[in-house]
Design a protein around this motif. Structure first.
Motif, PDB file in Angstrom:
ATOM      1  N   LEU A   1       0.765   6.125 -12.567  1.00 48.23           N
ATOM      2  CA  LEU A   1       0.809   6.278 -11.115  1.00 48.23           C
ATOM      3  C   LEU A   1       2.265   6.197 -10.693  1.00 48.23           C
ATOM      4  CD1 LEU A   1      -2.090   3.818 -10.258  1.00 48.23           C
ATOM      5  CD2 LEU A   1      -2.221   6.314 -10.344  1.00 48.23           C
ATOM      6  N   GLU A   2       2.779   7.311 -10.166  1.00 52.64           N
ATOM      7  CA  GLU A   2       4.173   7.384  -9.747  1.00 52.64           C
ATOM      8  C   GLU A   2       4.219   7.356  -8.227  1.00 52.64           C
ATOM      9  OE1 GLU A   2       4.959  11.155 -11.590  1.00 52.64           O
ATOM     10  OE2 GLU A   2       5.661  10.222 -13.445  1.00 52.64           O
ATOM     11  N   ARG A   3       4.894   6.350  -7.679  1.00 47.63           N
ATOM     12  CA  ARG A   3       4.990   6.194  -6.230  1.00 47.63           C
ATOM     13  C   ARG A   3       5.602   7.466  -5.626  1.00 47.63           C
ATOM     14  NH1 ARG A   3       5.638   1.561  -2.561  1.00 47.63           N
ATOM     15  NH2 ARG A   3       5.434   0.166  -4.368  1.00 47.63           N
ATOM     16  N   ALA A   4       4.986   7.972  -4.583  1.00 41.51           N
ATOM     17  CA  ALA A   4       5.482   9.182  -3.918  1.00 41.51           C
ATOM     18  C   ALA A   4       6.836   8.889  -3.283  1.00 41.51           C
ATOM     19  CB  ALA A   4       4.480   9.652  -2.870  1.00 41.51           C
ATOM     20  N   GLY A   5       7.715   9.872  -3.372  1.00 44.67           N
ATOM     21  CA  GLY A   5       9.035   9.721  -2.780  1.00 44.67           C
ATOM     22  C   GLY A   5       9.911   8.759  -3.549  1.00 44.67           C
ATOM     23  N   GLY A   6       9.439   8.337  -4.735  1.00 46.43           N
ATOM     24  CA  GLY A   6      10.052   7.280  -5.449  1.00 46.43           C
ATOM     25  C   GLY A   6      11.260   7.470  -6.205  1.00 46.43           C
TER      26      GLY A   6
ATOM     27  N   ARG B   1       0.858  -1.188   0.000  1.00 55.94           N
ATOM     28  CA  ARG B   1       0.000   0.000   0.000  1.00 55.94           C
ATOM     29  C   ARG B   1       0.891   1.234   0.000  1.00 55.94           C
ATOM     30  NH1 ARG B   1      -2.193  -3.889   3.288  1.00 55.94           N
ATOM     31  NH2 ARG B   1      -4.426  -4.280   3.080  1.00 55.94           N
ATOM     32  N   PHE B   2       0.614   2.183  -0.905  1.00 54.38           N
ATOM     33  CA  PHE B   2       1.471   3.362  -0.989  1.00 54.38           C
ATOM     34  C   PHE B   2       0.710   4.549  -1.568  1.00 54.38           C
ATOM     35  CE2 PHE B   2       1.991   0.763  -4.770  1.00 54.38           C
ATOM     36  CZ  PHE B   2       1.919   1.648  -5.827  1.00 54.38           C
ATOM     37  N   THR B   3       1.275   5.729  -1.325  1.00 57.43           N
ATOM     38  CA  THR B   3       0.765   6.968  -1.897  1.00 57.43           C
ATOM     39  C   THR B   3       1.438   7.164  -3.251  1.00 57.43           C
ATOM     40  OG1 THR B   3       0.454   7.920   0.290  1.00 57.43           O
ATOM     41  CG2 THR B   3       0.575   9.471  -1.549  1.00 57.43           C
ATOM     42  N   ALA B   4       0.653   7.635  -4.207  1.00 59.55           N
ATOM     43  CA  ALA B   4       1.196   7.888  -5.544  1.00 59.55           C
ATOM     44  C   ALA B   4       0.652   9.211  -6.069  1.00 59.55           C
ATOM     45  CB  ALA B   4       0.823   6.750  -6.492  1.00 59.55           C
ATOM     46  N   ARG B   5       1.349   9.724  -7.060  1.00 58.25           N
ATOM     47  CA  ARG B   5       0.876  10.893  -7.794  1.00 58.25           C
ATOM     48  C   ARG B   5       0.403  10.388  -9.148  1.00 58.25           C
ATOM     49  NH1 ARG B   5       0.641  16.001  -6.987  1.00 58.25           N
ATOM     50  NH2 ARG B   5       0.551  17.443  -8.720  1.00 58.25           N
ATOM     51  N   ALA B   6      -0.835  10.725  -9.481  1.00 57.74           N
ATOM     52  CA  ALA B   6      -1.436  10.273 -10.736  1.00 57.74           C
ATOM     53  C   ALA B   6      -1.345  11.385 -11.769  1.00 57.74           C
ATOM     54  CB  ALA B   6      -2.897   9.899 -10.491  1.00 57.74           C
ATOM     55  N   ARG B   7      -1.019  10.991 -12.997  1.00 59.91           N
ATOM     56  CA  ARG B   7      -1.012  11.958 -14.089  1.00 59.91           C
ATOM     57  C   ARG B   7      -1.409  11.244 -15.368  1.00 59.91           C
ATOM     58  NH1 ARG B   7       3.271  11.422 -17.423  1.00 59.91           N
ATOM     59  NH2 ARG B   7       5.022  10.169 -16.675  1.00 59.91           N
TER      60      ARG B   7
END
Length: 135
Positions: free
Chosen positions: A130-135, A87-93
């Protein structure tokens, strides 16, 4: 066959042991924040990996309008993702016009109906990265 809320509930309860593998492809859970309600909404969606990112398609079965989850993430691109037990936070674009042909081919290879969906609508179906936050 799992679908909708039942799919989400079984996926969460089993860390994706039930629900990740679905109809010959793979599914993640995407949680967006409602652009009007502010409430969280979770949707099971077919995905593929593309490098370190995850790719999903806002097809809505070829409907003339994009799905609600897509409108939600364009308003608030910070989303929660679950892939099996991860489970993770992501930034969607939305994929750029330059990126889209490659990621569309990737997604149509895993779910050929995407080509059918695009053929039945005038809407240019978005592909979301979807790019994993802090990734």
């Amino acid at each position: 066959m799992l679908y909708g809320k039942e799919h989400v509930d079984r996926y969460r309860a089993t860390d994706g042991k039930e629900g990740h593998d679905w109809n010959g492809t793979t599914v993640l859970l995407l949680t967006t924040t409602g652009r009007a309600s502010g409430r969280e909404h979770t949707t099971p969606l077919i995905y593929q990996r593309h490098g370190d990112d995850y790719v999903i398609v806002a097809s809505k079965g070829g409907a003339p309008e994009s799905p609600d989850w897509y409108h939600n993430l364009t308003a608030n691109p910070e989303v929660q993702v679950q892939v099996e037990g991860d489970r993770f936070t992501a930034r969607a674009r939305t994929a750029t016009p330059e990126e889209k042909p490659e990621v569309w081919r990737l997604m149509a290879a895993t779910w050929p109906q995407y080509d059918d969906y695009q053929a039945k609508t005038d809407r240019d179906i978005p592909v979301v990265i979807l790019e994993r936050a802090g990734g």
